[in-house]
Design a protein around this motif. Structure first.
Motif, PDB file in Angstrom:
ATOM      1  N   LYS A 106     -19.108  -3.474  38.967  1.00 45.99           N
ATOM      2  CA  LYS A 106     -18.106  -4.125  38.382  1.00 45.99           C
ATOM      3  C   LYS A 106     -16.903  -4.642  38.511  1.00 45.99           C
ATOM      4  CE  LYS A 106     -19.128  -4.470  33.967  1.00 45.99           C
ATOM      5  NZ  LYS A 106     -19.514  -4.314  32.957  1.00 45.99           N
ATOM      6  N   LYS A 107     -16.678  -3.825  39.333  1.00 45.14           N
ATOM      7  CA  LYS A 107     -15.046  -3.614  39.932  1.00 45.14           C
ATOM      8  C   LYS A 107     -15.517  -4.618  40.688  1.00 45.14           C
ATOM      9  CE  LYS A 107     -13.686   0.687  38.527  1.00 45.14           C
ATOM     10  NZ  LYS A 107     -12.948   2.276  38.366  1.00 45.14           N
ATOM     11  N   ARG A 108     -15.809  -4.381  41.738  1.00 46.82           N
ATOM     12  CA  ARG A 108     -16.033  -4.795  42.803  1.00 46.82           C
ATOM     13  C   ARG A 108     -16.190  -7.190  42.378  1.00 46.82           C
ATOM     14  NH1 ARG A 108     -15.008  -8.374  45.904  1.00 46.82           N
ATOM     15  NH2 ARG A 108     -15.424  -8.301  48.681  1.00 46.82           N
ATOM     16  N   LEU A 109     -17.301  -7.052  41.821  1.00 52.46           N
ATOM     17  CA  LEU A 109     -17.667  -8.532  41.577  1.00 52.46           C
ATOM     18  C   LEU A 109     -16.484  -8.910  40.045  1.00 52.46           C
ATOM     19  CD1 LEU A 109     -21.242  -7.783  40.127  1.00 52.46           C
ATOM     20  CD2 LEU A 109     -20.662  -9.190  42.012  1.00 52.46           C
ATOM     21  N   SER A 110     -16.002  -8.790  39.416  1.00 58.45           N
ATOM     22  CA  SER A 110     -14.805  -8.526  39.032  1.00 58.45           C
ATOM     23  C   SER A 110     -13.302  -9.004  40.116  1.00 58.45           C
ATOM     24  CB  SER A 110     -14.090  -7.260  38.062  1.00 58.45           C
ATOM     25  OG  SER A 110     -12.899  -8.069  37.776  1.00 58.45           O
ATOM     26  N   ARG A 111     -13.426  -8.374  40.995  1.00 65.04           N
ATOM     27  CA  ARG A 111     -12.560  -8.502  42.004  1.00 65.04           C
ATOM     28  C   ARG A 111     -12.721 -10.132  43.092  1.00 65.04           C
ATOM     29  NH1 ARG A 111     -12.096  -4.328  45.274  1.00 65.04           N
ATOM     30  NH2 ARG A 111     -13.111  -5.458  47.702  1.00 65.04           N
ATOM     31  N   LEU A 112     -14.239 -10.199  43.537  1.00 65.05           N
ATOM     32  CA  LEU A 112     -14.512 -10.934  43.611  1.00 65.05           C
ATOM     33  C   LEU A 112     -14.280 -12.563  42.807  1.00 65.05           C
ATOM     34  CD1 LEU A 112     -17.929 -11.659  45.606  1.00 65.05           C
ATOM     35  CD2 LEU A 112     -17.908 -13.617  43.800  1.00 65.05           C
ATOM     36  N   ILE A 113     -14.314 -12.009  41.700  1.00 66.55           N
ATOM     37  CA  ILE A 113     -14.464 -13.777  41.054  1.00 66.55           C
ATOM     38  C   ILE A 113     -12.391 -14.054  40.714  1.00 66.55           C
ATOM     39  CG2 ILE A 113     -14.026 -12.910  39.366  1.00 66.55           C
ATOM     40  CD1 ILE A 113     -16.464 -15.659  39.162  1.00 66.55           C
ATOM     41  N   SER A 114     -12.033 -13.022  41.064  1.00 70.33           N
ATOM     42  CA  SER A 114     -10.341 -13.546  40.976  1.00 70.33           C
ATOM     43  C   SER A 114     -10.228 -13.850  42.686  1.00 70.33           C
ATOM     44  CB  SER A 114      -9.681 -11.737  41.017  1.00 70.33           C
ATOM     45  OG  SER A 114      -9.924 -11.355  39.620  1.00 70.33           O
ATOM     46  N   GLU A 115     -10.307 -13.121  43.315  1.00 73.33           N
ATOM     47  CA  GLU A 115     -10.715 -14.502  45.055  1.00 73.33           C
ATOM     48  C   GLU A 115     -11.152 -15.276  45.025  1.00 73.33           C
ATOM     49  OE1 GLU A 115     -13.039 -11.361  47.546  1.00 73.33           O
ATOM     50  OE2 GLU A 115     -11.168 -10.066  46.823  1.00 73.33           O
ATOM     51  N   LEU A 116     -12.467 -16.102  44.158  1.00 73.62           N
ATOM     52  CA  LEU A 116     -12.533 -16.981  43.894  1.00 73.62           C
ATOM     53  C   LEU A 116     -11.557 -17.808  42.991  1.00 73.62           C
ATOM     54  CD1 LEU A 116     -16.176 -17.077  42.949  1.00 73.62           C
ATOM     55  CD2 LEU A 116     -15.112 -17.716  45.582  1.00 73.62           C
ATOM     56  N   ALA A 117     -11.645 -17.338  42.292  1.00 71.04           N
ATOM     57  CA  ALA A 117     -10.532 -17.904  41.650  1.00 71.04           C
ATOM     58  C   ALA A 117      -9.111 -18.203  41.623  1.00 71.04           C
ATOM     59  CB  ALA A 117     -10.103 -17.327  40.123  1.00 71.04           C
ATOM     60  N   LEU A 118      -8.558 -17.760  42.924  1.00 71.41           N
ATOM     61  CA  LEU A 118      -7.740 -18.088  43.749  1.00 71.41           C
ATOM     62  C   LEU A 118      -7.294 -19.314  44.704  1.00 71.41           C
ATOM     63  CD1 LEU A 118      -5.660 -14.498  44.689  1.00 71.41           C
ATOM     64  CD2 LEU A 118      -4.305 -16.159  42.864  1.00 71.41           C
ATOM     65  N   ASP A 119      -8.690 -18.851  45.269  1.00 72.63           N
ATOM     66  CA  ASP A 119      -8.810 -20.816  45.953  1.00 72.63           C
ATOM     67  C   ASP A 119      -7.946 -21.873  45.657  1.00 72.63           C
ATOM     68  OD1 ASP A 119      -9.817 -22.568  47.197  1.00 72.63           O
ATOM     69  OD2 ASP A 119     -10.197 -21.272  49.049  1.00 72.63           O
ATOM     70  N   PRO A 120      -7.619 -22.503  46.302  1.00 70.88           N
ATOM     71  CA  PRO A 120      -6.916 -23.959  45.270  1.00 70.88           C
ATOM     72  C   PRO A 120      -7.782 -24.990  44.908  1.00 70.88           C
ATOM     73  CG  PRO A 120      -5.040 -23.252  47.248  1.00 70.88           C
ATOM     74  CD  PRO A 120      -6.535 -22.406  47.685  1.00 70.88           C
ATOM     75  N   GLU A 121      -9.051 -25.225  45.746  1.00 72.57           N
ATOM     76  CA  GLU A 121      -9.866 -26.169  45.797  1.00 72.57           C
ATOM     77  C   GLU A 121     -10.917 -25.570  43.977  1.00 72.57           C
ATOM     78  OE1 GLU A 121     -12.415 -27.059  48.652  1.00 72.57           O
ATOM     79  OE2 GLU A 121     -10.337 -28.223  49.218  1.00 72.57           O
ATOM     80  N   ALA A 122     -10.352 -24.353  43.479  1.00 70.99           N
ATOM     81  CA  ALA A 122     -11.415 -23.371  42.165  1.00 70.99           C
ATOM     82  C   ALA A 122     -10.649 -23.871  41.199  1.00 70.99           C
ATOM     83  CB  ALA A 122     -10.702 -22.096  42.387  1.00 70.99           C
ATOM     84  N   HIS A 123     -10.115 -25.549  41.045  1.00 74.11           N
ATOM     85  CA  HIS A 123      -9.480 -25.368  39.482  1.00 74.11           C
ATOM     86  C   HIS A 123     -10.442 -26.110  38.895  1.00 74.11           C
ATOM     87  CE1 HIS A 123      -6.288 -27.206  36.408  1.00 74.11           C
ATOM     88  NE2 HIS A 123      -7.165 -28.250  37.006  1.00 74.11           N
ATOM     89  N   PRO A 124     -10.991 -27.454  39.674  1.00 73.72           N
ATOM     90  CA  PRO A 124     -12.316 -27.582  37.689  1.00 73.72           C
ATOM     91  C   PRO A 124     -12.893 -26.761  37.589  1.00 73.72           C
ATOM     92  CG  PRO A 124     -12.100 -28.805  39.890  1.00 73.72           C
ATOM     93  CD  PRO A 124     -11.358 -27.436  40.549  1.00 73.72           C
ATOM     94  N   PHE A 125     -13.311 -25.222  38.338  1.00 75.83           N
ATOM     95  CA  PHE A 125     -14.172 -24.237  37.881  1.00 75.83           C
ATOM     96  C   PHE A 125     -13.989 -22.961  36.823  1.00 75.83           C
ATOM     97  CE2 PHE A 125     -14.876 -25.715  41.771  1.00 75.83           C
ATOM     98  CZ  PHE A 125     -16.026 -27.322  41.010  1.00 75.83           C
ATOM     99  N   LEU A 126     -12.302 -23.370  36.429  1.00 74.66           N
ATOM    100  CA  LEU A 126     -11.609 -22.291  35.938  1.00 74.66           C
ATOM    101  C   LEU A 126     -11.922 -21.276  35.079  1.00 74.66           C
ATOM    102  CD1 LEU A 126      -7.718 -22.288  37.550  1.00 74.66           C
ATOM    103  CD2 LEU A 126     -10.276 -20.806  37.927  1.00 74.66           C
ATOM    104  N   VAL A 127     -12.136 -22.878  33.965  1.00 73.82           N
ATOM    105  CA  VAL A 127     -12.291 -22.680  32.216  1.00 73.82           C
ATOM    106  C   VAL A 127     -13.245 -23.750  32.112  1.00 73.82           C
ATOM    107  CG1 VAL A 127     -10.078 -21.820  32.056  1.00 73.82           C
ATOM    108  CG2 VAL A 127     -10.347 -24.408  31.451  1.00 73.82           C
ATOM    109  N   PRO A 128     -13.895 -23.309  30.695  1.00 76.94           N
ATOM    110  CA  PRO A 128     -14.890 -24.585  30.237  1.00 76.94           C
ATOM    111  C   PRO A 128     -14.222 -26.259  31.026  1.00 76.94           C
ATOM    112  CG  PRO A 128     -14.839 -22.624  28.802  1.00 76.94           C
ATOM    113  CD  PRO A 128     -13.328 -22.586  30.110  1.00 76.94           C
ATOM    114  N   LEU A 129     -15.131 -27.350  30.822  1.00 79.72           N
ATOM    115  CA  LEU A 129     -15.034 -28.553  31.104  1.00 79.72           C
ATOM    116  C   LEU A 129     -14.670 -28.877  30.147  1.00 79.72           C
ATOM    117  CD1 LEU A 129     -14.465 -30.553  33.475  1.00 79.72           C
ATOM    118  CD2 LEU A 129     -16.378 -31.031  33.252  1.00 79.72           C
TER     119      LEU A 129
END
Length: 564
Positions: free
Chosen positions: A55-78
């Motif tokens: 759970k901790k590693r998956l939580s960190r993984l989603i945070s790592e994805l969110a930090l990517d500059p191209e993640a903006h369209p996928f952060l919150v509901p469209l």
């Protein structure tokens, strides 16, 4: 009992009726039993250890994805309606985003029948983020959003592969002995935490100094304002120095990636230290003489006393001001508000205590407000003041407004209630309706003020933690009924700030309910403008700031205090 900080347990007192109480998990184990159950118990413990690691590693993984500059369209509901994608619900049957995935992970929705997390279900949702996008746009590689989806898909695949490899290694290490593993992990985590803390603090301070230096050059005209930073909207007649400064603030805030706000790791290790370092530096450069700052605590809640030079903490004073600092609930600290509160103390001679309340995401609603009440209650018990005023700016204004209303409602129902409302309330540009990012003032002053709506939406959700943003407990500005014992209130705000519409709706409702309200709008000014006095310089118009502090002094002087 030690002082309460962001890392401590949830608060003891909750004045918000109907709010969910803080919960804790009590781990218990068998004190007896047959020997045959030891093997099963050992297996269960190993499963739980691996479950928590996943759970901790998956939580960190989603945070790592969110930090990517191209993640903006996928952060919150469209927001497909706003984007004009009317057929989105028909084509995309299972919409998903990072925020929803994080929430599902936190709520245990990826757990299997044995209450152990299933990483495959988690990664299936992650993949669905880009697959939905590519399906809707028919894999048109010429579209930027499809290209972003493809890039994010590659990044997620690499992170997933690394996860499975790390999981295998971790499972093998657990088998070598639980006690040995825990000891080694504790040592590694401790060393890593120290390294991250030292590195983050150093990098934040360096960047803060660079930002302050750049801003100082820009304000003083040693740098040209970039053309794309200039607002196309009609701007007030500000001095060039102030205009450049607001441009720096506005464009810097807008450029904070939304992913930084949604990543707890980025928030705690980078964004918070950076904002505090910048604010502390700016305050230190402008602190007036005759004022001293003393770090202290009241009722086990930390904060800072801003005092006249001759005063001491908890020394008897006819009046004391308790201040809740702004910063969107999650940022800033007493250090960022020293210069502003020093001006109030200089003009009034009244001691002020700025509360370092605990903050989201670890301490969402109602913890920050309860910390304000704990300080207020503690000062009442100390008996060091004839009367106590509460005050707050921006999000801090929301907190003191909410707790004052709750205290007044309790007092109206039971005049014997031990904690009476404060003598008065001071509100500066309060953010009083977390559900509002679309009223007229947002549209009219978006290119003048420095508060971006998307950032507000994310921060509001972080603070409310599942409570509807229109709920009066987190959006007191929507209240149409105000208790009879609500204290007299001083309200100031900028004529060009994005919160203006919601603030004026608050003022109308309070006035209609008989609240003694002294409201003033300063034409041509932005959010929390009195805190920006040092950016104005000595040019014409500086009396605007002096007038604000004189209003505060007159309001505090109109008290009816008890004698010692």
């Amino acid at each position: 009992m030690s002082d309460v900080s962001d890392s401590d347990e949830a608060d003891e007192h909750d004045i918000y009726e109907g709010a969910s109480p803080s919960s804790s998990i009590l781990f218990s184990g068998p004190v007896g039993g047959n020997l045959g159950g030891r093997h099963d118990s050992s297996v269960a413990r190993k499963d739980q250890i691996i479950h928590r690691w996943c759970k901790k590693r998956l939580s960190r993984l989603i945070s790592e994805l969110a930090l990517d500059p191209e993640a903006h369209p996928f952060l919150v509901p469209l927001n497909w309606k706003q984007m004009g994608l009317q057929d989105w619900p028909e084509i995309v049957k299972n919409p998903i985003d990072f925020h929803t995935i994080s929430k599902r992970l936190e709520d245990g929705q990826y757990d299997d029948a044995d209450d152990l997390v299933d990483p495959e279900a988690f990664f299936a949702d992650v993949s669905l983020c880009w697959e939905n996008c590519k399906m809707y746009f028919e894999n048109d590689d010429e579209l930027e959003i499809v290209e972003m989806a493809n890039n994010m898909s590659e990044l997620a695949a690499s992170l997933e592969a690394a996860f499975w490899e790390e999981l295998l290694q971790y499972e093998e290490s657990v088998e070598k002995g639980l006690l040995e593993q825990v000891a080694q992990a504790a040592s590694r985590v401790g060393d890593a935490a120290k390294d991250v803390a030292q590195r983050s603090r150093r990098e934040s301070l360096e960047l803060a100094n660079t930002v302050v230096e750049f801003a100082a050059d820009l304000w003083q005209g040693r740098r040209d304002e970039p053309l794309h930073w200039k607002s196309e909207s009609p701007v007030p007649k500000w001095p060039a120095r102030f205009s450049r400064a607001i441009a720096v603030v506005r464009e810097t805030v807008r450029r904070v990636p939304l992913s930084l706000l949604t990543s707890e790791q980025a928030m705690q290790s980078f964004l918070k230290p950076l904002v505090i370092a910048i604010g502390r530096t700016a305050s230190a450069l402008n602190m007036p003489s005759g004022i001293k700052v003393v770090q202290s605590s009241v009722n086990n809640i930390r904060g800072e006393w801003i005092l006249p030079e001759h005063c001491q903490p908890f020394e008897w004073s006819e009046t004391v001001l308790v201040w809740a600092h702004g910063g969107g609930f999650v940022l800033c600290s007493p250090a960022t508000h020293r210069f502003f509160l020093a001006q109030i103390v200089l003009h009034t001679g009244i001691p002020a205590f700025c509360v370092d309340f605990r903050k989201p995401p670890h301490h969402p609603f109602p913890v920050p407000g309860n910390d304000i009440v704990s300080v207020y209650r503690g000062l009442l018990e100390e008996g060091c003041a004839g009367c106590i005023f509460l005050g707050g700016d921006s999000a801090g204004g929301n907190l003191v407004l909410s707790v004052t209303k709750a205290l007044a409602e309790e007092f109206d129902e039971d005049p014997e209630y031990p904690v009476h409302p404060p003598e008065g309330l001071i509100l500066l540009s309060p953010w009083v309706d977390l559900s509002d990012t679309s009223q007229d003032s947002w549209k009219q002053y978006a290119e003048i003020d420095y508060i971006p709506p998307k950032h507000c939406e994310i921060i509001a959700e972080i603070y409310a933690q599942g409570i509807p943003l229109g709920d009066l407990r987190v959006s007191p500005g929507r209240s149409t009924d105000w208790p009879a014992s609500f204290p007299r209130t001083l309200l100031d705000y900028g004529g060009c700030e994005v919160f203006r519409s919601q603030i004026e709706r608050l003022a109308d409702n309070m006035d209609q309910n008989g609240v003694s309200l002294d409201a003033s709008v300063q034409d041509g000014m932005v959010h929390c403008y009195p805190q920006l006095e040092y950016l104005w310089g000595s040019e014409d118009g500086h009396e605007t700031f002096t007038q604000y502090f004189e209003r505060v002094a007159a309001f505090l002087a109109g008290r009816k205090c008890s004698k010692k």
